[in-house]
Design a protein around this motif. Sequence first.
Motif, short mmCIF file in Angstrom:
data_model
loop_
_atom_site.label_atom_id
_atom_site.label_comp_id
_atom_site.label_asym_id
_atom_site.label_seq_id
_atom_site.Cartn_x
_atom_site.Cartn_y
_atom_site.Cartn_z
N ALA A 134 0.73 -1.14 0.14
CA ALA A 134 -0.08 -0.25 -0.27
C ALA A 134 1.18 1.18 0.12
O ALA A 134 0.79 1.80 -0.47
N GLU A 135 2.47 0.70 0.83
CA GLU A 135 3.20 2.37 1.08
C GLU A 135 2.88 2.98 -0.53
O GLU A 135 2.98 4.10 -0.74
N LYS A 169 -9.01 -2.50 0.48
CA LYS A 169 -9.41 -2.26 1.74
C LYS A 169 -8.05 -0.95 2.29
O LYS A 169 -8.33 -0.21 2.91
N ASN A 170 -7.46 -2.09 1.70
CA ASN A 170 -5.10 -1.57 2.62
C ASN A 170 -5.31 -0.18 1.16
O ASN A 170 -4.84 0.00 2.38
N LEU A 171 -5.51 0.17 0.46
CA LEU A 171 -5.04 0.42 -0.56
C LEU A 171 -5.85 1.86 -0.61
O LEU A 171 -5.56 3.20 -0.72
N PRO A 212 -8.21 4.00 0.87
CA PRO A 212 -8.01 5.23 1.74
C PRO A 212 -6.77 5.74 2.44
O PRO A 212 -6.95 7.28 2.58
N ARG A 213 -5.70 5.04 2.11
CA ARG A 213 -4.44 5.75 2.13
C ARG A 213 -4.61 6.68 0.43
O ARG A 213 -3.76 7.85 0.62
N ALA A 255 -7.05 8.17 -0.60
CA ALA A 255 -8.50 9.30 -0.27
C ALA A 255 -6.97 10.39 0.44
O ALA A 255 -7.00 11.61 0.12
N ALA A 256 -6.51 9.84 1.75
CA ALA A 256 -6.20 10.94 2.35
C ALA A 256 -4.45 11.36 1.38
O ALA A 256 -4.53 12.50 1.80
N LEU A 257 -3.49 11.14 0.82
CA LEU A 257 -3.44 11.36 0.01
C LEU A 257 -3.75 12.31 -0.37
O LEU A 257 -2.87 13.56 -1.24
#
Lengths: 309, 249
Positions: A70-71, A96-98, A100-101, A103-105
């Motif tokens: 995900a990172e 689900k892992n990817l 939200p990360r 979206a926040a970025l």
Amino acid sequence: MAILVIAEHDNSTLKGATLNTVAAAGQIGGDIHLLVAGSGCQAVAEQAAAVAGVARVLCVDAATYEHQLAEDLALLVAECGRDYSHILAPATTSGKNLLPRVAALLDVAQISDIIGVESADSFRRPIYAGNAIATVQSLDPIKVITVRSTGFDAVAANGGSAEIVTLTAVSAAGISSFVSEEVAESERPELTSARVVVSGGRGMGNGENFALLEKVADKLGAAIGASRAAVDAGFVPNDMQVGQTGKIVAPDLYIAVGISGAIQHLAGMKDSKVIVAINKDEEAPIFQVADYGLVADLFKAVPELEQKL
Amino acid sequence: MKVLVAVKRVIDYNVKVRVKSDNTDVDLANVKMALNPFCEIAVEEAVRLKESNVASEVVVVSVGPKACQEQIRTALALGADRGIHIDTDAMPESLSVAKLLAKVVEQEQPGLVILGKQSIDSDNNQSGQMLAALTGMSQGTFASKVQVIDGSLNVTREVDGGLQTLALKLPAVVTTDLRLNEPRYAKLPDIMKAKKKPLEVKTPADLGVELRDHTRLLKVETPPTRQAGIKVASVDELVEKLKNEAKVI
Ligand SMILES: Cc1cc2nc3c(=O)[nH]c(=O)nc-3n(C[C@H](O)[C@H](O)[C@H](O)COP(=O)(O)OP(=O)(O)OC[C@H]3O[C@@H](n4cnc5c(N)ncnc54)[C@H](O)[C@@H]3O)c2cc1C
Ligand SMILES: Nc1ncnc2c1ncn2[C@@H]1O[C@H](COP(=O)(O)O)[C@@H](O)[C@H]1O
């Protein structure tokens, strides 16, 4: 307006949930682009290009994306996704892992697990273990969404002829690395897309007794699922859990054996077309959702069922 | 290493929620509230890390109205050392929670942040991943095993196909799955002691975060209810119905 769909794959095969996600994108409306990021994933890009309704495939083939960390992947998707109105991924553990990360970025919300499209900015999704359905409007310029595959019929895997555009990787975050995986190998159909699912609960008593269900599943070409209690007790591995916090299934036929029917379990299977419950307790809540209930000892009923199929 | 744990006040998982008759939301009046089950697991994991001398201090933080101090006290009774309550009128969206938590991370500098994988009310499954993005941390979501090895973190994750193990650079964000551990029950003396543990209250303004709505809830409906079916008397009848009535086999 164009929609970016994140393809789910294992570097060789495009996963089925991607087709349901493309279907959701189709309901939103606009050009659909599929992002295939992986390592040695050319074959996936070709499969993606054949998916009905896809206009363009963005292919990023780099060692960094081999395990979909995900990172690293979020940096890529946030970069590629800036010019899209929507970014969609299947509501699987990878999506689900990817997302939200991502979206926040992008400083936008993420809308989880949609089961319906009301308009380009409003979506229906279950909340409270499916005991309520919310219609949520996004106020963001980019709508980042995970799609529950049982909410949308898959588009055809063939018939499309999208162009494939190759993109280069963005720099890696380098803060995580893959160590190992234990993948459950099974000859059976995948739980989330099987036409028939046979699930066992605590009533099965132990792991060996799941062999009874396997025989029934063999005859029906079914996948095998389980309640959390069965997973917790160590009868079967975690990837078989059906429910609010496990997998969501909606097969034509769901057979619940030795499962009481807690709301968390119902959340994962109550949209099945036909539900059968076999339970020795006639008061078990599972009977409230079952089309056909059989009050019986499973150790007698299941072998008999297997014989008579 | 300091461990920060985010906990949320939610409806008790045994309660079946009802939708309000005007379809604006669900009805939470007089409903039993509790610590989100995944957050309970998060607290337990942090306390175990402290008991095994990997963690030096466990700080719990909750965002929401004053009532969530109850859940902070529960976490303190389970063994956390101190609490932070970020006071807001309503339960904010996941992105806002993540922004507030990111500020707490900046101030507290934890080596590890543990969250639940999912709130059982919104069923969002987002806050941990968002916090990791905002702070640039690595993320180990849906964890069923966590091990600190030589300043790095090995996390085993429950994924659709089975289990996956990742090595994460610290500081990291971990979100808990159900099988990570089995939370203990708080004992009465611990509940008494928890009342004296420090609990600091801050506002979003104190943290310099301005909250903004990114979504609007248009309506909430009751899902179509399934008609209860029939009871069959025998396996024969079941097979007959499945073949001839339901036509699914
Ligand atoms: C946060 C949270 C999330 C959860 N998520 C999930 C989830 O995703 N999925 C899930 O399934 N659960 C989930 N649960 C757990 C859920 O609340 C229930 O505890 C669980 O579903 C119960 O499983 P069960 O029906 O197998 O066990 P039980 O409730 O123990 O039921 C066993 C049933 O087997 C029957 N039985 C026993 N022996 C026989 C026999 N010989 N013949 C016939 N019938 C027999 C009994 O009558 C009984 O009805 C979650 C719980 C929490 C707190
Ligand atoms: N209001 C909140 N206060 C503190 N932690 C929260 C809050 N909302 C969510 N979290 C944390 O984020 C996890 C996942 O929540 P969600 O993204 O809402 O599904 C929860 O289990 C908590 O650990």
